[in-house]
Design an enzyme around this catalytic site. Structure first.
Site, mmCIF file in Angstrom:
data_model
loop_
_atom_site.group_PDB
_atom_site.id
_atom_site.type_symbol
_atom_site.label_atom_id
_atom_site.label_comp_id
_atom_site.label_asym_id
_atom_site.label_seq_id
_atom_site.Cartn_x
_atom_site.Cartn_y
_atom_site.Cartn_z
ATOM 1 N N GLN A 159 54.317 41.481 38.214
ATOM 2 C CA GLN A 159 53.172 41.643 37.318
ATOM 3 C C GLN A 159 53.390 42.806 36.357
ATOM 4 O O GLN A 159 52.639 42.958 35.406
ATOM 5 C CB GLN A 159 51.883 41.862 38.125
ATOM 6 C CG GLN A 159 51.433 40.611 38.877
ATOM 7 C CD GLN A 159 50.141 40.793 39.638
ATOM 8 O OE1 GLN A 159 50.104 40.567 40.835
ATOM 9 N NE2 GLN A 159 49.066 41.195 38.971
ATOM 10 N N ARG B 206 42.510 40.421 42.403
ATOM 11 C CA ARG B 206 41.686 39.959 41.300
ATOM 12 C C ARG B 206 40.492 40.878 41.055
ATOM 13 O O ARG B 206 39.339 40.441 40.971
ATOM 14 C CB ARG B 206 41.203 38.536 41.522
ATOM 15 C CG ARG B 206 40.840 37.896 40.187
ATOM 16 C CD ARG B 206 40.570 36.430 40.317
ATOM 17 N NE ARG B 206 40.347 35.856 39.005
ATOM 18 C CZ ARG B 206 40.676 34.629 38.678
ATOM 19 N NH1 ARG B 206 41.267 33.852 39.552
ATOM 20 N NH2 ARG B 206 40.427 34.161 37.477
ATOM 21 N N CYS B 207 40.795 42.162 41.012
ATOM 22 C CA CYS B 207 39.767 43.094 40.585
ATOM 23 C C CYS B 207 40.496 44.306 40.105
ATOM 24 O O CYS B 207 41.654 44.504 40.408
ATOM 25 C CB CYS B 207 38.831 43.477 41.722
ATOM 26 S SG CYS B 207 39.588 44.506 42.964
ATOM 27 N N GLU C 118 38.686 39.262 36.137
ATOM 28 C CA GLU C 118 38.392 39.716 37.487
ATOM 29 C C GLU C 118 36.900 39.814 37.773
ATOM 30 O O GLU C 118 36.498 39.912 38.929
ATOM 31 C CB GLU C 118 39.093 41.046 37.718
ATOM 32 C CG GLU C 118 40.592 40.869 37.489
ATOM 33 C CD GLU C 118 41.386 42.144 37.573
ATOM 34 O OE1 GLU C 118 42.541 42.075 37.996
ATOM 35 O OE2 GLU C 118 40.865 43.205 37.222
#
Ligand SMILES: Cc1cc2nc3c(=O)[nH]c(=O)nc-3n(C[C@H](O)[C@H](O)[C@H](O)COP(=O)(O)OP(=O)(O)OC[C@H]3O[C@@H](n4cnc5c(N)ncnc54)[C@H](O)[C@@H]3O)c2cc1C
Lengths: 807, 283
Positions: free
Chosen positions: A238, A385-386, A761
């Site tokens: 990522q 996902r935050c 997110e």
């Protein structure tokens, strides 16, 4: 030639497919046809395969490793152990959180599944057979999987390597299994507010351990070319640029001799931010063998060993006046970090941005303390996902609000509205040190309540409770409320870095002579649709149709340096860089247009896709014409070509927010549930592509649904992972996935060049409290204040059982 | 998740299968749909040198519907769902098959594999006990039949000898009063608890009842007492509660990630109540 009516401004704007256009995702043509190119699709001549011998124990001493039988197996090239890595100084590696982590077991193992030896073989099958043949002698040690027990005085020492070290990367360590205490806010002030308050709600809220579980697991291919000395590393990264820097620092290979490529990535969700032993071992194996080495996790490897998320025990106290005005908040977190502190947070934030936990509310004084603790569990602590620990923060405050409402005997929707930061208070300085850029919470909240007919739902719920008590139904109705405030787009270089690299991001644009373009960014899409949306930003900024703009990311030899994609930072940071680079293009284009039209630059104005002479719109040069001129004309005092690059250091984070409402039916006997309605209003500032936003919201809500209703990484007391396969680890299929209704308000970020805030997110951050609050709310009438997630069937049944609802 | 190496055989005669099984003993296993066996091999919990694929054996296929229903062992769960004659004659099969995994698994997974496997999580064994099915086994010494109710000894232990093949499953055509009720956590999950119920009625009273439960013990549980508790009743609350109590006395669930024992008992009772109510409504 002028017998056709020229296109109107609206038509020209539409042709760009720029901001606001529900443009179809350009990536999907290849993804839906199985034509993506993932790491496991990389096949190189003479490529070898690596696989790990992993620890079956949660805590054990490694007495001996005998690889002779494995090495005797035809096709096995090498078996690496810590002893082989030690001379290179690579048997341990630094983590993103200022700790260090074993690459291969150095004398002991600290969690089940830990990497003990790396087998390198001609193919995957031989590697798997060889793994079975490596004989490791273990002596088991006492296991601690509970962070509270880990802090007891006579708890077993997990990290012998740190013994005697009372100072860690984030301050004092007060116990051998303690990592740090990180504090923010005004402790005394918060205590005073609590002791003086009319009402205090107090609760322990556990946000369980789970896992991002991307469909594509982690993996890499390392290829060391001994002729030119260059290392090429394809991987599920990522943050490819940071991986290059880290690889260079760790291996001593000069950074220009390392090329890192993130090809298509099948979901990341934070799982692919960190550096894993598999990467290090593959690189070493390629250097040693002179052949490319591939390592790809299987599902169990992924779930059991690469970065988990959450595992926060949050003790909250919230104070209020008797009419419901919040006066203070104090939170203490016991954070289970597993065996090594490998959390992926900006360096100065060992608990991420957890101190956004005052949420959407105007809370005058607050304090947060987070104790990081070692246990015999896998390392990680990533932002699933935050943005960093924001989901934990949102869950904490949205639970505390509900519990406070219960204690006050007040409606929870009303309590929220009463305490929201008001529109005119922005930019708002929170008690824990953030500057919220913008927001209009009341408008969003009212819209949401109206959309679901909130009062009607409450009336129905009241009737249901009566019917349940009379024995007419076994189903309860829960209304789950959540108003969340996200903090994304890390971040200002002055306080956000990863391993010393400031968290800026970048975009480089080249306009071709015929007026099409390529842009490269420092981020990397993992399914977010960057190639679609970044082209839209550029289209609106440069007047070149999005369809004529190629977006490239992920190759460190070609893309400008950037910090990568996680924490919803791509649009806030790289998206801003794209707009800023485009504006540089436009500035040069304006000079060229002035030359071509023989007017002064100041006499021109930008009009969708062209510069036109002010007051004489028929005199113009389109961006296509200007691009051609840039390569064709000899323009005095202007360099040929049309390119620009921007490195963008955002002045602040962005603060997307949203109002989510979940209506849930719960069967008190079986613990089964049904999501009757889920309404999601998101405000992510300027909306680049409504369809992509909707897709992101659907995906994030589905993950939130999974997390709150069943997904967990559970350990038994021996340190065994109980949920290491998709049979037990809940990934919803289309069957379980609820239907969602999406909605929006639009409050642009005042500091972002196009006002965008990021959305990827938000649905996970806001979704988890909405689902969980619905479960709690269903049982509210029967006195439930807190029951921990995940709300799977047996836990819901247990809640009903404990409340005496089974007669 | 990569299995160890094995030899793959694909004979077209039953006799050849038996010969291979006799030759290789417990180093050989037959594979039907592979959707229980292959995951075990990938986890290296099943290690075998010879895998004998049954898909080319014609005798193991086919569905015959008469007073007795005969289903070839290699009939897939998908075929159970789509066979028109079967849907009419024994609708409980489709009702149960629909609750097994997902279409991808059902296209390959077979009835024979499901009942031969011996996994307490499988749905078909309990159902077959409810229907009083008989399993036809062929081995080196010929063919014999074993009642489903006598077939299961312990988890993965059955009355089938290692060198026997399950050829077909037969059962008498059931009556209309049926229900298969299953609770699971998600699609693709095995039962937390499941109940198979067949009821027959005469003069608005239950004249015969058969009840079997799934994944609540190390074998499927056919509860004779639970069925008996319903006979003579009109499925009113006292009879149903007596059946539930009898069933609870026969099951022996263990705690796992689906939940603790008490929960499983509670769910078992709930699914049985629901199954009885639905079966009774269909009588
Ligand atoms: C994700 C997933 C979810 C599932 N969920 C469920 C579920 O909810 N309920 C359920 O019941 N099942 C479930 N299953 C299992 C599935 O139904 C299998 O297909 C079934 O259990 C076995 O059938 P098979 O044809 O695949 O047998 P195989 O896997 O090929 O064989 C299973 C065993 O039976 C033996 N065997 C097979 N055929 C014969 C024969 N004719 N004679 C002798 N021995 C034989 C094999 O040697 C092996 O030991 C699930 C499977 C998966 C992958």
């Amino acid at each position: 030639m002028n017998d056709q009516t020229p296109p109107t401004r609206e038509e020209r704007t539409a042709a760009l497919k720029g901001l606001g256009c529900a443009r179809k995702r350009v990536e999907d043509a290849r993804f839906t046809q199985g034509k993506g190119n993932y790491v496991d699709d990389v096949k190189l001549p003479a490529m070898l395969f690596g696989d790990f011998v992993r620890s079956p124990y949660g805590h054990a001493r490694v007495k001996s490793i005998d690889a002779s039988a494995a090495l005797a197996l035809p096709g096995v090239i090498a078996v690496l152990t810590a002893k082989d890595l030690e001379p290179l100084g690579l048997h341990w590696m630094p983590t993103l959180a200022g700790d260090k982590q074993m690459v291969l077991a150095d004398g002991k193992v600290l969690f089940q599944g830990q990497e003990v030896a790396f087998v390198v073989a001609e193919d995957r099958y031989v590697a798997a057979d060889a793994v079975e043949l490596v004989e490791v002698e273990y002596e088991d040690l006492p296991v601690v999987t509970d962070p509270f027990k880990a802090l007891e005085p006579n708890a077993p020492v997990l990290r012998e390597d740190l013994q005697g070290q009372t100072e860690g990367a984030h301050g004092l360590r007060r116990h051998h299994n303690h990592i740090f205490l990180w504090e923010q806010g005004d402790k005394d002030g918060a205590e005073a507010a609590i002791s003086e308050a009319d009402v205090v709600a107090e609760e322990r809220v556990y946000y369980h351990r789970t896992h991002p579980c991307p469909l594509e697991t982690c993996g890499c291919v390392a290829s060391m070319d001994k002729v030119n000395g260059k290392l090429t590393l394809w991987g599920t990264f990522q943050a490819p640029h940071v991986v290059r820097t880290v690889a260079s620092l760790l291996s001593g290979i000069a950074e220009h001799n390392i090329r890192v490529i993130s090809p298509d990535i099948g979901g990341g969700f934070g799982n692919k931010v960190g550096v894993y032993p598999g990467y290090v071992c593959s690189i070493v194996a390629s250097i040693v063998t002179g052949r490319p080495v591939k390592w790809v996790e299987d599902r169990m490897d992924n779930l059991m060993t690469t970065a988990f998320a959450r595992d926060y025990w949050m003790d909250g106290r919230i104070a209020a006046t008797k009419d419901g005005k919040i006066t203070g908040l104090s939170v203490h977190v016991t954070a289970d970090h597993g065996a090594f502190d490998a959390c992926a947070d900006p360096t100065k934030f060992p608990a991420g941005f957890f101190h956004i936990c005052t949420g959407s509310y105007d809370i005058p004084v607050a304090y947060v303390g987070v104790d990081g603790v070692y246990t015999n569990k896998a390392p990680g602590g990533v932002a699933y996902r935050c943005s960093f620990r924001v989901t934990e923060a949102a869950y904490l405050i949205e639970r505390m609000i509900e519990i406070l409402a219960q204690k006050l005997g007040m409606d929870a929707a009303e309590l929220r509205a009463k305490n929201f930061i008001r529109k005119e208070q922005f930019p708002y300085h929170s008690a824990l040190g953030w500057e919220y850029d913008s927001g209009d919470y009341h408008t969003a909240w009212d819209k949401a309540l109206k959309a679901v007919d909130y009062d009607g739902l409450r009336a129905e719920q009241a009737e249901r409770v009566v019917a349940f008590r009379r024995g007419e139904t076994r189903k309860l109705l829960g209304i789950g409320l959540c108003h969340f405030t996200e903090i994304v787009g890390a971040g200002p270089v002055k306080n956000c870095d990863i391993l010393g690299m400031g968290m800026f991001d970048s975009c480089e644009i080249r306009i071709h002579p015929t007026g099409s373009a390529i842009a490269r960014l420092g981020t990397i899409s993992q399914g977010q649709g960057h190639a679609t949306t970044f082209a839209q930003i550029l289209a609106s900024e440069t007047g070149i149709p999005a369809d004529n703009i190629t977006i490239e990311e992920g190759d460190t030899d070609t893309a400008p340096y950037g910090l990568g994609t996680y924490g919803s930072r791509s649009t806030p940071v790289a998206g801003a860089a794209a707009a800023m680079a485009a504006r540089k293009i436009r500035a040069k284009a304006q000079m060229i247009a002035a030359y071509l039209l023989e007017v002064h630059e100041g006499d021109l104005e930008w009009d969708v896709d062209r510069f036109a002479v002010k007051g004489a719109p028929e005199r113009f040069k389109t961006m296509t014409e200007i691009a051609y001129a840039a390569y064709h004309d000899a323009i005095p005092n202007i360099e040929p070509g049309l390119e620009a690059v921007s490195y963008y250091d955002p002045p602040n984070m962005t603060y997307p927010f949203g109002a989510y409402i979940c209506v849930m039916e719960i069967d008190a006997d079986t613990g089964e549930h049904e999501i009757r309605q889920f309404y999601a209003l998101d405000d992510c500032g300027t909306r680049i592509n409504p369809m992509v936003i909707e897709g992101q919201v659907h995906g994030g809500l589905t993950e939130a649904y999974a997390i709150s209703m069943g997904q967990e990484i559970a350990y038994d007391e021996m340190g065994n992972v109980k949920t290491g396969t998709l049979m037990d680890f809940f990934l919803p299929t289309s069957w379980e996935t609820p239907h969602y209704t999406t909605d929006f308000t639009e409050t642009p970020s005042p500091h972002h060049p196009i006002g965008a805030k990021g959305v990827g997110e938000s649905p996970n951050v806001g979704g988890v409290p909405a689902f969980s609050n619905a479960v709690h709310d269903a049982f509210r009438a029967f006195g439930l204040t807190q029951s921990h997630m995940p709300h799977d069937q047996w836990r819901i049944w247990k809640t009903a059982q404990d409340l005496g609802l089974h007669g | 998740m990569i299995p160890a190496a094995f030899e793959y055989h694909r004979p077209s005669e039953l006799s050849a299968v038996i010969a291979l099984l006799s030759e290789h003993g417990d180093e050989a296993r037959v594979v039907a749909g592979g959707h229980s066996l292959i995951p075990m091999m990938k986890l290296r919990m099943a290690a075998l040198d010879h895998l004998i694929d049954l898909r080319d054996i014609a005798e193991l296929r086919g569905i015959e519907v008469g007073a007795t229903i005969r289903i070839g062992a290699m009939t897939t769960q998908h075929e159970l769902l789509t066979h028109a004659g079967l849907a009419e004659a024994a609708p409980i099969l489709a009702e149960a098959a629909r609750q097994i995994a997902d279409p991808q698994v059902r296209y390959l997974g077979t009835l024979g594999g499901n009942v031969a496997n011996g996994d307490p999580g499988n749905d078909m064994p309990g159902l077959m006990q409810c229907l009083d099915a008989r399993f036809t086994l062929t081995g080196p010494d010929g063919t014999r039949e074993v009642a489903a109710r006598d077939f299961y000894e312990a988890a993965y232990m059955t009355a089938r000898e290692d060198d026997e093949i399950l050829v077909a499953i037969t059962f008498p055509r059931p009556g209309a009063g049926h229900a298969y009720e299953k609770q699971k956590r998600k699609i693709g999950d095995y039962a937390t608890a499941a109940a198979a119920v067949q009821l027959e009625a005469a003069d608005s009273k239950v004249s015969a009842a058969s009840i079997a439960m799934t994944n609540l013990s190390d074998v499927p549980v056919w509860s004779a007492a639970a069925g008996a508790a319903l006979v003579g009743s009109a499925c009113g609350t006292p009879a149903v509660e007596a059946a539930v109590a009898a069933m609870l006395a026969d099951i022996d669930p263990v705690e796992d990630s689906r939940g603790p024992v008490e929960f499983k008992k509670h769910v078992a009772a709930t699914v049985l109540r629901r199954a009885i109510a639905r079966a009774w409504s269909r009588v």
